[in-house]
Design a protein around this motif. Structure first.
Motif, PDB file in Angstrom:
ATOM      1  N   ARG A  39       0.781  -0.865  -0.150  1.00  0.00           N
ATOM      2  CA  ARG A  39      -0.064  -0.166   0.053  1.00  0.00           C
ATOM      3  C   ARG A  39       1.071   1.261   0.267  1.00  0.00           C
ATOM      4  NH1 ARG A  39      -4.637  -2.448  -1.225  1.00  0.00           N
ATOM      5  NH2 ARG A  39      -5.239  -4.215   0.902  1.00  0.00           N
ATOM      6  N   ASP A  40       0.779   2.099  -0.161  1.00  0.00           N
ATOM      7  CA  ASP A  40       0.969   3.723  -0.278  1.00  0.00           C
ATOM      8  C   ASP A  40       0.725   3.579   1.592  1.00  0.00           C
ATOM      9  OD1 ASP A  40       2.543   5.956  -0.477  1.00  0.00           O
ATOM     10  OD2 ASP A  40       0.321   6.851  -1.275  1.00  0.00           O
ATOM     11  N   PRO A  41       1.956   4.402   1.797  1.00  0.00           N
ATOM     12  CA  PRO A  41       2.202   4.783   3.376  1.00  0.00           C
ATOM     13  C   PRO A  41       1.178   5.902   3.744  1.00  0.00           C
ATOM     14  CG  PRO A  41       4.440   4.358   2.443  1.00  0.00           C
ATOM     15  CD  PRO A  41       3.404   4.222   0.600  1.00  0.00           C
ATOM     16  N   GLN A  42       0.937   6.822   2.316  1.00  0.00           N
ATOM     17  CA  GLN A  42       0.091   8.154   2.739  1.00  0.00           C
ATOM     18  C   GLN A  42      -1.348   7.421   3.328  1.00  0.00           C
ATOM     19  OE1 GLN A  42       1.258  11.058   0.080  1.00  0.00           O
ATOM     20  NE2 GLN A  42       2.850  11.805   1.093  1.00  0.00           N
ATOM     21  N   ALA A  43      -1.613   6.516   2.454  1.00  0.00           N
ATOM     22  CA  ALA A  43      -2.896   5.823   1.921  1.00  0.00           C
ATOM     23  C   ALA A  43      -2.874   5.089   3.391  1.00  0.00           C
ATOM     24  CB  ALA A  43      -2.986   5.413   0.846  1.00  0.00           C
ATOM     25  N   ALA A  44      -2.790   4.264   3.832  1.00  0.00           N
ATOM     26  CA  ALA A  44      -2.520   3.348   4.992  1.00  0.00           C
ATOM     27  C   ALA A  44      -1.973   4.493   5.845  1.00  0.00           C
ATOM     28  CB  ALA A  44      -0.861   2.132   5.511  1.00  0.00           C
ATOM     29  N   ASP A  45      -2.083   5.416   6.208  1.00  0.00           N
ATOM     30  CA  ASP A  45      -2.125   6.688   7.315  1.00  0.00           C
ATOM     31  C   ASP A  45      -3.540   6.807   7.485  1.00  0.00           C
ATOM     32  OD1 ASP A  45       0.937   5.637   8.299  1.00  0.00           O
ATOM     33  OD2 ASP A  45       1.701   7.804   7.048  1.00  0.00           O
ATOM     34  N   SER A  46      -3.574   8.046   6.117  1.00  0.00           N
ATOM     35  CA  SER A  46      -5.259   8.461   6.617  1.00  0.00           C
ATOM     36  C   SER A  46      -5.981   7.616   6.734  1.00  0.00           C
ATOM     37  CB  SER A  46      -5.369   8.711   4.764  1.00  0.00           C
ATOM     38  OG  SER A  46      -4.211   9.242   4.537  1.00  0.00           O
ATOM     39  N   ALA A  47      -6.303   6.177   5.844  1.00  0.00           N
ATOM     40  CA  ALA A  47      -7.230   5.058   5.906  1.00  0.00           C
ATOM     41  C   ALA A  47      -7.376   4.689   8.116  1.00  0.00           C
ATOM     42  CB  ALA A  47      -6.992   3.599   5.410  1.00  0.00           C
ATOM     43  N   GLY A  48      -5.884   4.707   8.482  1.00  0.00           N
ATOM     44  CA  GLY A  48      -5.715   4.139  10.083  1.00  0.00           C
ATOM     45  C   GLY A  48      -6.565   5.737  10.112  1.00  0.00           C
ATOM     46  N   ALA A  49      -5.961   6.973   9.530  1.00  0.00           N
ATOM     47  CA  ALA A  49      -6.611   8.283  10.965  1.00  0.00           C
ATOM     48  C   ALA A  49      -7.912   7.536  10.714  1.00  0.00           C
ATOM     49  CB  ALA A  49      -5.905   9.520  10.292  1.00  0.00           C
ATOM     50  N   GLY A  50      -8.528   7.494  10.075  1.00  0.00           N
ATOM     51  CA  GLY A  50     -10.023   7.418   9.797  1.00  0.00           C
ATOM     52  C   GLY A  50     -10.539   6.904  10.557  1.00  0.00           C
ATOM     53  N   GLN A  51      -9.923   5.110  11.004  1.00  0.00           N
ATOM     54  CA  GLN A  51     -10.400   4.681  11.736  1.00  0.00           C
ATOM     55  C   GLN A  51      -9.741   4.842  13.546  1.00  0.00           C
ATOM     56  OE1 GLN A  51     -12.415   1.652  10.798  1.00  0.00           O
ATOM     57  NE2 GLN A  51     -12.123   1.322  12.804  1.00  0.00           N
ATOM     58  N   ASP A  60      -2.340  13.526  14.855  1.00  0.00           N
ATOM     59  CA  ASP A  60      -3.112  15.290  15.075  1.00  0.00           C
ATOM     60  C   ASP A  60      -2.849  15.538  13.783  1.00  0.00           C
ATOM     61  OD1 ASP A  60      -4.305  16.371  16.994  1.00  0.00           O
ATOM     62  OD2 ASP A  60      -2.953  15.561  18.652  1.00  0.00           O
ATOM     63  N   ARG A  61      -1.712  15.333  13.545  1.00  0.00           N
ATOM     64  CA  ARG A  61      -0.810  15.867  11.335  1.00  0.00           C
ATOM     65  C   ARG A  61      -1.846  15.467  10.369  1.00  0.00           C
ATOM     66  NH1 ARG A  61       4.398  15.620  13.933  1.00  0.00           N
ATOM     67  NH2 ARG A  61       4.721  13.906  12.480  1.00  0.00           N
ATOM     68  N   LEU A  62      -2.541  14.024  11.021  1.00  0.00           N
ATOM     69  CA  LEU A  62      -3.030  13.443   9.992  1.00  0.00           C
ATOM     70  C   LEU A  62      -4.566  13.599   9.622  1.00  0.00           C
ATOM     71  CD1 LEU A  62      -1.483  10.207  10.137  1.00  0.00           C
ATOM     72  CD2 LEU A  62      -1.037  11.497   8.010  1.00  0.00           C
ATOM     73  N   LEU A  63      -5.043  13.553  11.457  1.00  0.00           N
ATOM     74  CA  LEU A  63      -6.738  14.039  11.123  1.00  0.00           C
ATOM     75  C   LEU A  63      -6.962  15.903  10.928  1.00  0.00           C
ATOM     76  CD1 LEU A  63      -6.596  12.786  15.418  1.00  0.00           C
ATOM     77  CD2 LEU A  63      -7.126  11.453  13.328  1.00  0.00           C
ATOM     78  N   PRO A  64      -8.066  15.397  10.897  1.00  0.00           N
ATOM     79  CA  PRO A  64      -8.668  16.844   9.938  1.00  0.00           C
ATOM     80  C   PRO A  64      -9.012  17.635  11.229  1.00  0.00           C
ATOM     81  CG  PRO A  64     -10.536  15.152  10.502  1.00  0.00           C
ATOM     82  CD  PRO A  64      -9.554  14.601  10.743  1.00  0.00           C
ATOM     83  N   ALA A  65      -8.359  18.625  11.576  1.00  0.00           N
ATOM     84  CA  ALA A  65      -8.415  19.827  12.583  1.00  0.00           C
ATOM     85  C   ALA A  65      -9.820  20.261  12.919  1.00  0.00           C
ATOM     86  CB  ALA A  65      -8.316  21.042  11.989  1.00  0.00           C
ATOM     87  N   PRO A  66      -9.927  20.129  14.467  1.00  0.00           N
ATOM     88  CA  PRO A  66     -11.409  20.236  15.408  1.00  0.00           C
ATOM     89  C   PRO A  66     -11.987  21.328  15.216  1.00  0.00           C
ATOM     90  CG  PRO A  66      -9.252  19.560  16.805  1.00  0.00           C
ATOM     91  CD  PRO A  66      -8.125  20.318  15.908  1.00  0.00           C
ATOM     92  N   VAL A  67     -13.472  21.271  15.474  1.00  0.00           N
ATOM     93  CA  VAL A  67     -13.683  22.755  14.259  1.00  0.00           C
ATOM     94  C   VAL A  67     -14.835  23.250  15.680  1.00  0.00           C
ATOM     95  CG1 VAL A  67     -14.113  21.918  11.383  1.00  0.00           C
ATOM     96  CG2 VAL A  67     -15.572  21.623  13.636  1.00  0.00           C
TER      97      VAL A  67
END
Length: 794
Positions: free
Chosen positions: A246-258, A490-497
Motif C-alpha cells: 500500500r501507499d504509506p500515506q494512504a495507509a496512514d489516512s485510512a488508519g487515521a479515519g479508523q 494529530d497531523r493526519l486528523l482533520p483540525a477540530p472545528v
C-alpha cells in the motif's frame, strides 16, 4: 585451558559477557553473586527454555543437528559434523546459526569439541528434527537391518503402498505412531514384521514385546528423507510474505479515519452506559443483552463492541459501582458505569484519546477475541468476565505487530502469511498462540493501528516508544512516552472545528471533529443523528426544553446559534426557540408532597382534567394552585411526558434550574504496562558486568584467604586454628605499613557480609586503614573496628 562451564564464562572478555547478558537478560534478574552462580543459572531449565523460545526455525534445526551428531561415548559434536547434516544450505548460514547458539552458550567449547547444555535435552522434544532414536537402542533385529544399508533400501522399496504411506508420515515426524494389537492394520503389521518399525511401550521408554506404540528408527527416517536432507526442509532465511504493498500515506489516512471511528464508538458506548448502566453478572462480566444494546448504540458489531469495552476498562474509563436498590428489601447490585477519568479523557483531543486506548490495548492482559466463544465447560465467555484473562496477551500483540513493523512501510500481507512468518521467527513461542495473534491483527485494524492492512506510521512510533530509551542509562522518560505518536496522528486528523452549519430542516452539521466546548454544547442543544467525518445533529422541541432546563435563556440560545453557525440561522429555529421559551416556566411546582401553581387558571384546569395525569392525584386548593401527594421529580416527569413545560421553584418562589447529574463509577487507574525488565545497555550493562567480576574476585579471594582469616569469618577449616586477636591483627598491619608488604585483611562490610581482600597497607591512623588493591588499582579505606584478621601474604 578452561575445563568447566563457569571457567568458560569467566574467560570471556567483558564485551562477550555483556552480549550474553543482553541476549539472555533473565540471567541477571536478580544479579548473581558471581560468575559461578551465573553459570548455574545459564544451565537451568527455565533459562534455557526461555532462550530457546526466542530462536528461529533454522537455528533450532541446527541445534537439533548438534544433538543428532553427538558422539555416543563423549556426547560431543563439532562444527564439521553439524555442517554435514545441513549440506543442503550454504555453509555460511549454518555457521552463523552455530555462532548464534554459541554466543548464547547453548553450545560451548572449541569448534572441534562442542558441548550442548544439558538442559536443552530436558526442555525440547526427545526426537530431534522429528527423527526417532537409534536402532541399536530400540531393537537388536532393527539394528541388524539398519546396519545392512542395501537390505534396508530393498525392504523400504518393497513396502506395500499402505505401508509406504505410514513410513512417509512417520518420517516427517514425530516418529511415534499408535499400535493396537487387537485391530492392527495390515501395513503396520507388515512393517513391524520386517523390523522397519519397532514396538515400544511408551515414548521415551525401553521397548516391550506387548508395546502399544511403534517408533521409526533414526536410520530409517534419515533414509526416507534422502530428498529433503536429514533435518527435513531447511529455510535459513525468513519467508517473505506475499501480499500487496500500500501507499504509506494512504495507509496512514485510512488508519487515521479508523482511529476517529474507534474513539467515537468508545464514547458512544460509555455514554450509553451513563444513561442506562449495565448490571454486573453474578459470575462476573457484562451480560449478552447489554453487549448487544451497547453495540447497537455504537453502530458496530458485537465483537468490536467487546474489544472497545475491554479496552476502555483497561484504560480506567469504565468501572463498577454499587447501584441503589429499587426497593428497601432488594439487595444492592453492582453496575458498570463510566469513571471520573472518562470526563477528563473526553475533554482531550482525538489523538490523545486514541493513544490512551491503544496503549491500554497493547498492555492489557485480556483477550477480547474470546468473548462469545465457549469455555471448557461449554459456557459462553462474557465481556469483562474473568474467563477472558490471558497473561500472554500483551506479548502476543507485541509479537504480531513487531512482525508487521519489520516489513517495509506499506506492506500489507495476509494474516495467514504473517502467521507463517511468526511461526518461522519463533516456532516454540508461536505454537498455540495462533488465535491470540489473529485477535491482535483484528484488534489493530479496529483501533486504527493498521490501515488497509499495513502498519501506520504513528503506530510504529507508538511501538517504538514502548521500548526503554537507550540513550538514558537510567531508562527515565522526561516527557510523555507516546508524544511522538500523538503528534504524528494529530497531523493526519482533520483540525477540530468550532462552528456548525444549521440547515432549514433544523439539522446541525458539524464539518469535522468538534472542539470539546462545542461538543458539550451540542450534547445539550441537539440530538445526535449520525457520526463520522461530519457529524449530524437535529434540534427538537425536547432538546430546546433541555437547554432551558439547564439554565439557557432564549437570548442566550439565539446568540449561541448566531455565533456558532456559518450559515444563516433559519427562521424555523428562531420560532422554535421563542416558542419553547414562551411555554417554559408557565407552570411551577413545589413539594407538598408537591404542588403546581400558575397564573393561568385555564391552564391549571386543563392539567387537572388531563386523563394522562390521573396517577398524580392532582387536587385544586386554590384557583391558581394544584397539589399532589407524589414527589416533585415524579410530578415534573409526568407533566413533561404529557407535553407540558413546568419548572421547579424553591420555597421563595425562585426558579430552580437543574441539570441531570451524570452518574460515574469510582475512578480507577489504568492497568500498569507490562514490563519485561530493564533494558541492559550502556552504563547499566557495564555495571552488571563489573558487579559480576567483583563478586567473582571476592569469592575466589575468600577461597584463597589464609586459614586464620577464614577461621575469623566462621568458615570451616581443617584442624584446630585459634582465632586471631584484634591486637595481633593491628600489629601485623603496623608492620606491613613499615615493610610495604601485602597482607590478607578480613573484614565485615556495612551490610554485615564477611569478606577478605589482599591489599598493600599505606597508612594506619585516625581509626582507619588505607590500603592499595593492586588488582583493581584502587585505594580502599577500612574502619579498624570492622577488621577481623590480618595475615601477611606467604
Amino acid at each position: 585451558m578452561a575445563t568447566t562451564f563457569a571457567d568458560q564464562l569467566r574467560s570471556l572478555p567483558d564485551e562477550a559477557l555483556g552480549a550474553l547478558i543482553q541476549l539472555r537478560p533473565d540471567l541477571v534478574v536478580p544479579v548473581p553473586a558471581d560468575i559461578s552462580a551465573l553459570a548455574v543459572r545459564a544451565q537451568s531449565r527455565n533459562s534455557v527454555a526461555r532462550c530457546l523460545d526466542g530462536l528461529d526455525e533454522f537455528t533450532l534445526l541446527v541445534l537439533d543437528a548438534a544433538r543428532l551428531s553427538r558422539a555416543a561415548d563423549t556426547a560431543l559434536t563439532s562444527v564439521d559434523a553439524i555442517l554435514a547434516l545441513t549440506e543442503g544450505v550454504p555453509g555460511e548460514d549454518t555457521r552463523v546459526a552455530i555462532d548464534r547458539l554459541r554466543v548464547r552458550f547453548l553450545l560451548h567449547g572449541p569448534p572441534e569439541a562442542l558441548q550442548i547444555v544439558g538442559a536443552v535435552d530436558e526442555v525440547t522434544s526427545p526426537y530431534p528434527a522429528g527423527l526417532g532414536r537409534p536402532a541399536d537402542y530400540l531393537d537388536a533385529q532393527a539394528a541388524a537391518l539398519c546396519a545392512d544399508r542395501a537390505k534396508l533400501r530393498r525392504t523400504v522399496l518393497a513396502a506395500p503402498p499402505g505401508a509406504r504411506a505410514v513410513l512417509d508420515r512417520l518420517a516427517a515426524g514425530p516418529p511415534i505412531g499408535a499400535l493396537n494389537r487387537d485391530s492392527v492394520a495390515e501395513p503396520v503389521k507388515w512393517l513391524v514384521e520386517q523390523h522397519v518399525l519397532v514396538p515400544v511401550s511408551e515414548a521415551g521408554r525401553a521397548p516391550r514385546p506387548d508395546g502399544d506404540l511403534v517408533e521409526l528408527p533414526r536410520e530409517v527416517g534419515m533414509l526416507l528423507r534422502r530428498d529433503t536432507g536429514p533435518l527435513g526442509v531447511l529455510r535459513p532465511v525468513a519467508p517473505v510474505p506475499d501480499g500487496p504493498s500500500r501507499d504509506p500515506q494512504a495507509a496512514d489516512s485510512a488508519g487515521a479515519g479508523q482511529t476517529m471511528e474507534a474513539v467515537r464508538a468508545t464514547e458512544a458506548i460509555l455514554e450509553a452506559l451513563a444513561v442506562e448502566p449495565a448490571a454486573l453478572l453474578r459470575t462476573g462480566g457484562l451480560g449478552v443483552r447489554d453487549l448487544k444494546r451497547l453495540a447497537r448504540a455504537a453502530g458496530i458489531d458485537e465483537a468490536g463492541a467487546a474489544l472497545l469495552i475491554e479496552t476502555a476498562y483497561a484504560a480506567g474509563l469504565l468501572g463498577e459501582s454499587e447501584a441503589a436498590p429499587a426497593r428497601a428489601t432488594t439487595p444492592a447490585q453492582d453496575v458498570f458505569l463510566p469513571t471520573g477519568a472518562y470526563d477528563l479523557w473526553r475533554a482531550t483531543g482525538v489523538a490523545h484519546r486514541w493513544a490512551a486506548l491503544a496503549r491500554s490495548w497493547l498492555t492489557m492482559t485480556r483477550q477480547p477475541g474470546l468473548v462469545g466463544r465457549r469455555d471448557e465447560r461449554d459456557r459462553p465467555v462474557n465481556a469483562l468476565a474473568p474467563d477472558a484473562e490471558r497473561a500472554g496477551a500483551p506479548q502476543a500483540r507485541r509479537e504480531a505487530l513487531g512482525t508487521l513493523a519489520d516489513l517495509e512501510p506499506g506492506a500489507a500481507p495476509t494474516v495467514d502469511d504473517l502467521l507463517g512468518l511468526l511461526s518461522w521467527q519463533s516456532p516454540r513461542r508461536a505454537r498455540g498462540r495462533e488465535a491470540a495473534h489473529r485477535d491482535a491483527y483484528s484488534g489493530a485494524a479496529l483501533l486504527g493501528v493498521t490501515g488497509l492492512g499495513a502498519l501506520t506510521s504513528y503506530a510504529r512510533l507508538l511501538l517504538a516508544d514502548g521500548e526503554t530509551d537507550g540513550g538514558d542509562p537510567l531508562g527515565v522518560h522526561p516527557e510523555d512516552a507516546h508524544a511522538d505518536a500523538v503528534r504524528a496522528l494529530d497531523r493526519l486528523l482533520p483540525a477540530p472545528v468550532d462552528h456548525v452549519l444549521v440547515q432549514a430542516d433544523l439539522t446541525v452539521v458539524v464539518p469535522g471533529p468538534p472542539e470539546p466546548e462545542l461538543a458539550a454544547e451540542l450534547d445539550v442543544l441537539a440530538e445526535p443523528e449520525s457520526a463520522g467525518g461530519a457529524s449530524v445533529f437535529r434540534v427538537t422541541p425536547a432538546s430546546m426544553r433541555r437547554a432551558l432546563d439547564v439554565g439557557y435563556q432564549a437570548a442566550d440560545l439565539h446568540e449561541l446559534f448566531r455565533r456558532r453557525s456559518r450559515t444563516p440561522v433559519p427562521q424555523t429555529l428562531t420560532y422554535l426557540i421563542d416558542d419553547a421559551a414562551r411555554r417554559h416556566g408557565g407552570l411551577r411546582s413545589g413539594s407538598a408532597g408537591s404542588y403546581l401553581r400558575s397564573d393561568d387558571e385555564a391552564l391549571l384546569a386543563e392539567v387537572a382534567g388531563d386523563k394522562r395525569l390521573t396517577t398524580l392525584d392532582l387536587r385544586r386548593i386554590a384557583p391558581t394552585v394544584l397539589v399532589s401527594p407524589r414527589p416533585v421529580a415524579r410530578l415534573l416527569g409526568a407533566l413533561r411526558e404529557a407535553g407540558y413545560a413546568p419548572v421547579a421553584e424553591d420555597a421563595g418562589g425562585a426558579t430552580v434550574l437543574t441539570r441531570p447529574k451524570a452518574r460515574r463509577a469510582p475512578t480507577r487507574s489504568a492497568r500498569a504496562p507490562e514490563t519485561t525488565g530493564p533494558v541492559l545497555i550502556g552504563p547499566r550493562l557495564a555495571g552488571v558486568v563489573e558487579q559480576l567480576r567483583r563478586g567473582d574476585i571476592a569469592t575466589r579471594a575468600a577461597r584463597r584467604a589464609p586459614v586464620t582469616v577464614r577461621a575469623a569469618h566462621g568458615h570451616a577449616v581443617p584442624g584446630l586454628t585459634a582465632v586471631q586477636q584484634h591486637t595481633q591483627a593491628m600489629a601485623v598491619l603496623q608492620q606491613a605499613v613499615r615493610d610495604k608488604a601485602r597482607v590478607w585483611v578480613g573484614y565485615v562490610d556495612s551490610h554485615g557480609a564477611t569478606l577478605s581482600r589482599l591489599v598493600r597497607p599505606v597508612s594506619l591512623s585516625a581509626g582507619y586503614l588505607r590500603a592499595e588493591d593492586e588488582r583493581g588499582e584502587s585505594l580502599h579505606t577500612f574502619a579498624l573496628h570492622r577488621i577481623t584478621a590480618a595475615v601477611t601474604e606467604e
